[in-house]
Design a protein around this motif. Structure first.
Motif, PDB file in Angstrom:
ATOM      1  N   ALA A  75     -10.066  44.848  54.799  1.00 27.57           N
ATOM      2  CA  ALA A  75     -10.637  46.102  54.396  1.00 27.57           C
ATOM      3  C   ALA A  75     -10.576  47.016  55.740  1.00 27.57           C
ATOM      4  O   ALA A  75     -10.529  46.364  57.013  1.00 27.57           O
ATOM      5  CB  ALA A  75     -11.986  46.185  53.927  1.00 27.57           C
ATOM      6  N   ARG A  76     -10.614  48.428  55.506  1.00 33.43           N
ATOM      7  CA  ARG A  76     -10.845  49.337  56.660  1.00 33.43           C
ATOM      8  C   ARG A  76     -12.083  49.701  56.564  1.00 33.43           C
ATOM      9  O   ARG A  76     -12.426  50.360  55.491  1.00 33.43           O
ATOM     10  CB  ARG A  76      -9.611  50.224  56.442  1.00 33.43           C
ATOM     11  N   SER A  77     -12.719  49.854  57.837  1.00 38.41           N
ATOM     12  CA  SER A  77     -14.292  50.416  57.647  1.00 38.41           C
ATOM     13  C   SER A  77     -14.447  51.566  58.317  1.00 38.41           C
ATOM     14  O   SER A  77     -14.302  51.451  59.660  1.00 38.41           O
ATOM     15  CB  SER A  77     -15.021  49.280  58.077  1.00 38.41           C
ATOM     16  N   GLY A 128      -2.097  40.208  63.858  1.00 36.56           N
ATOM     17  CA  GLY A 128      -1.599  40.080  62.613  1.00 36.56           C
ATOM     18  C   GLY A 128      -1.319  41.416  61.971  1.00 36.56           C
ATOM     19  O   GLY A 128      -2.033  42.271  61.529  1.00 36.56           O
ATOM     20  N   THR A 129       0.049  41.705  61.749  1.00 36.07           N
ATOM     21  CA  THR A 129       0.510  42.962  61.137  1.00 36.07           C
ATOM     22  C   THR A 129       1.867  42.801  60.801  1.00 36.07           C
ATOM     23  O   THR A 129       2.695  42.274  61.623  1.00 36.07           O
ATOM     24  CB  THR A 129       0.326  44.237  61.647  1.00 36.07           C
ATOM     25  N   ILE A 130       2.486  43.307  59.469  1.00 40.16           N
ATOM     26  CA  ILE A 130       4.033  43.004  59.381  1.00 40.16           C
ATOM     27  C   ILE A 130       4.797  43.844  60.192  1.00 40.16           C
ATOM     28  O   ILE A 130       5.775  43.858  60.360  1.00 40.16           O
ATOM     29  CB  ILE A 130       4.347  43.263  58.000  1.00 40.16           C
ATOM     30  N   GLY A 174       6.157  50.194  58.120  1.00 38.78           N
ATOM     31  CA  GLY A 174       6.330  49.993  59.627  1.00 38.78           C
ATOM     32  C   GLY A 174       5.286  50.969  60.095  1.00 38.78           C
ATOM     33  O   GLY A 174       5.297  51.286  61.383  1.00 38.78           O
ATOM     34  N   ARG A 175       4.817  51.693  59.264  1.00 41.57           N
ATOM     35  CA  ARG A 175       3.647  52.733  59.743  1.00 41.57           C
ATOM     36  C   ARG A 175       4.170  53.760  60.441  1.00 41.57           C
ATOM     37  O   ARG A 175       4.953  54.948  60.228  1.00 41.57           O
ATOM     38  CB  ARG A 175       2.407  52.349  60.166  1.00 41.57           C
ATOM     39  N   HIS A 176       4.319  53.603  61.814  1.00 40.84           N
ATOM     40  CA  HIS A 176       4.799  54.508  62.787  1.00 40.84           C
ATOM     41  C   HIS A 176       5.959  53.872  63.782  1.00 40.84           C
ATOM     42  O   HIS A 176       6.577  54.403  64.674  1.00 40.84           O
ATOM     43  CB  HIS A 176       3.781  55.105  63.821  1.00 40.84           C
ATOM     44  N   ALA A 226      13.101  53.765  58.131  1.00 34.39           N
ATOM     45  CA  ALA A 226      11.474  53.438  58.394  1.00 34.39           C
ATOM     46  C   ALA A 226      10.525  54.379  57.701  1.00 34.39           C
ATOM     47  O   ALA A 226      10.998  55.705  57.705  1.00 34.39           O
ATOM     48  CB  ALA A 226      11.285  53.109  59.864  1.00 34.39           C
ATOM     49  N   GLU A 227       9.350  54.143  57.353  1.00 34.25           N
ATOM     50  CA  GLU A 227       8.359  54.940  56.588  1.00 34.25           C
ATOM     51  C   GLU A 227       8.084  55.951  57.355  1.00 34.25           C
ATOM     52  O   GLU A 227       7.759  57.339  57.032  1.00 34.25           O
ATOM     53  CB  GLU A 227       7.271  54.273  55.801  1.00 34.25           C
ATOM     54  N   GLY A 228       8.134  55.825  58.699  1.00 34.08           N
ATOM     55  CA  GLY A 228       7.607  56.783  59.495  1.00 34.08           C
ATOM     56  C   GLY A 228       8.530  57.836  60.049  1.00 34.08           C
ATOM     57  O   GLY A 228       8.126  58.707  60.551  1.00 34.08           O
ATOM     58  N   GLY A 254       7.875  49.223  49.733  1.00 35.24           N
ATOM     59  CA  GLY A 254       6.393  49.327  49.708  1.00 35.24           C
ATOM     60  C   GLY A 254       5.745  48.176  49.883  1.00 35.24           C
ATOM     61  O   GLY A 254       6.119  47.305  50.724  1.00 35.24           O
ATOM     62  N   HIS A 255       4.577  47.696  49.032  1.00 38.96           N
ATOM     63  CA  HIS A 255       3.857  46.608  49.345  1.00 38.96           C
ATOM     64  C   HIS A 255       4.312  45.416  49.094  1.00 38.96           C
ATOM     65  O   HIS A 255       3.710  44.386  49.242  1.00 38.96           O
ATOM     66  CB  HIS A 255       2.396  46.699  48.815  1.00 38.96           C
ATOM     67  N   VAL A 256       5.575  45.260  48.257  1.00 40.44           N
ATOM     68  CA  VAL A 256       6.307  43.955  48.356  1.00 40.44           C
ATOM     69  C   VAL A 256       6.448  43.214  49.458  1.00 40.44           C
ATOM     70  O   VAL A 256       6.323  42.123  49.519  1.00 40.44           O
ATOM     71  CB  VAL A 256       7.564  44.114  47.242  1.00 40.44           C
TER      72      VAL A 256
HETATM   73  O1  F6P Z   1       0.058  48.367  59.047  1.00 42.23           O
HETATM   74  C1  F6P Z   1       0.833  47.557  57.837  1.00 42.23           C
HETATM   75  C2  F6P Z   1       1.171  48.284  56.834  1.00 42.23           C
HETATM   76  O2  F6P Z   1       1.925  47.593  55.905  1.00 42.23           O
HETATM   77  C3  F6P Z   1       2.283  49.482  57.343  1.00 42.23           C
HETATM   78  O3  F6P Z   1       3.323  49.166  57.433  1.00 42.23           O
HETATM   79  C4  F6P Z   1       2.057  50.513  56.170  1.00 42.23           C
HETATM   80  O4  F6P Z   1       2.446  51.773  56.597  1.00 42.23           O
HETATM   81  C5  F6P Z   1       0.272  50.609  55.924  1.00 42.23           C
HETATM   82  O5  F6P Z   1      -0.001  49.134  56.374  1.00 42.23           O
HETATM   83  C6  F6P Z   1       0.031  50.600  54.420  1.00 42.23           C
HETATM   84  O6  F6P Z   1      -1.614  50.593  54.638  1.00 42.23           O
HETATM   85  P1  F6P Z   1      -2.266  50.249  52.893  1.00 42.23           P
HETATM   86  O7  F6P Z   1      -1.987  48.897  52.633  1.00 42.23           O
HETATM   87  O8  F6P Z   1      -3.724  50.609  53.472  1.00 42.23           O
HETATM   88  O9  F6P Z   1      -1.692  51.221  51.990  1.00 42.23           O
END
Ligand code: F6P
Length: 327
Positions: A75-77, A128-130, A174-176, A226-228, A254-256
């Motif tokens: 979770a993000r807090s 730990g992050t994709i 890839g967020r940014h 890339a999504e950024g 996306g989240h796949v």
């Molecule tokens: O930081 C990992 C990541 O999958 C990013 O690549 C993506 O932009 C972000 O998390 C999505 O965040 P959330 O799961 O909170 O939508």
């Protein structure tokens, strides 16, 4: 085995990543090796604030390495960003008798560990992050699995794009950062790869490679975004249609990319990193982040690690540029 700490709390935080369970398993089993008790904290810093925990033993983590996601949830807090939240989290650690924490996540996780170190906890972070965007490590848990998942989807897309002689614009996570996009682009022989680290020049980086590919005989095209990247995949598709009149389709993966059975690389990296984290704490070290430097497992002071910067792999981008448009 002797140990400077007696009870470690372990948690996952931020975006989840395939391989996090393997890291949790390694922390628990390494704790047992050193004679240290291990407590799982659910839901990251949110769980620390609310005292959401479970005791972890050999059986708790049996067989979880092959499962994506995280058994401890994530979770993000927002509350933890305030001093009051940090003090509540420290109070939970005190109540549970935790003298150390292992946090598995990204830079935000490591910054949070520093706050708890100021409250007297010994802390170690595991990357730990994709996204693979943690500067102190050449590799982060989840990256290989995410890239392979994206590649498998793109290979499927190429079948139908080939049948209909279309241009496929695929947005990856890839967020940014453009590491996923670049790695997958090289692997799939993309016509073009657009990343946020490079200034956007549609004509040079997008349209011309498509023209070169067409002149080379291709009738279907793959563009990885890339999504950024500013405007994202739909803006890129609009640019292509406007400049080339190609029949274009957009796919947002996306989240796949965040799920799936962790690959060997992720399970192995997670296992070594989990062991290294517990070893450092047992030896009395604190405020460290585990990382990789090539194939070697290393560790850095957290404050030093957070100051580091990481651009695109200097050798990958030129190679990708040289080969775009040629499959
Ligand atoms: O930081 C990992 C990541 O999958 C990013 O690549 C993506 O932009 C972000 O998390 C999505 O965040 P959330 O799961 O909170 O939508």
């Amino acid at each position: 085995m002797n140990s400077a700490v007696k009870r470690i709390g372990v948690f996952t935080s931020g975006g989840d990543a395939p391989g996090m369970n393997a890291a949790i398993r390694s922390v628990v089993r390494s704790c047992m090796y050193y004679g240290i008790e291990c407590i799982g904290i659910r839901r990251g810093y949110h769980g620390l604030i609310n005292g959401d925990f479970l005791k972890l033993d050999f059986e708790s983590v049996s067989g979880i390495s092959r499962r994506g996601g995280t058994m401890l949830y994530s979770a993000r807090s927002e509350d933890f960003k305030a001093k009051k939240g940090q003090e509540k989290a420290a109070a939970t650690c005190k109540l549970l008798g935790l003298d150390a924490l292992v946090g598995i996540g990204g830079d935000g996780t490591f910054r949070g560990l520093l706050c708890l170190a100021e409250q007297g906890l010994s802390v170690v972070g595991i990357p730990g992050t994709i996204d693979n965007d943690i500067a102190c490590s050449s590799y982060t848990i989840g990256y290989d699995t995410a890239c392979n998942t994206a590649l498998e989807c793109i290979d499927k897309l190429r079948d139908t794009m080939q049948s209909h002689e279309r241009c496929s614009v695929v947005e990856v996570m890839g967020r940014h950062a453009g590491h996923v996009a670049l790695n997958v682009g090289v692997a799939c022989g993309a016509t073009s790869v657009l990343v946020p680290e490079q200034p956007l020049n549609y004509e040079e980086d997008l349209i011309e490679p498509i023209r070169q590919a067409r002149l080379g005989g291709r009738t279907n095209f793959t563009v990885i975004v890339a999504e950024g990247v500013q405007g994202g995949a739909y803006e890129v598709a609009r640019q292509i249609t406007e400049a080339t009149a190609l029949d274009t389709r957009v796919t947002i993966l996306g989240h796949v990319q965040r799920g799936g059975v962790p690959t060997l690389r992720d399970r192995v990296a997670a296992t070594y990193m989990g062991y290294e984290a517990v070893r450092l704490l047992a030896e009395g070290k604190t405020c460290r982040v585990i990382g990789m430097k090539g194939d070697e497992y290393v560790n850095y002071d957290i404050k030093e690690a957070l100051k580091m910067e990481k651009g695109l792999d200097p050798q990958t981008y030129p190679v990708m540029k040289a080969l775009t448009g040629i499959d």
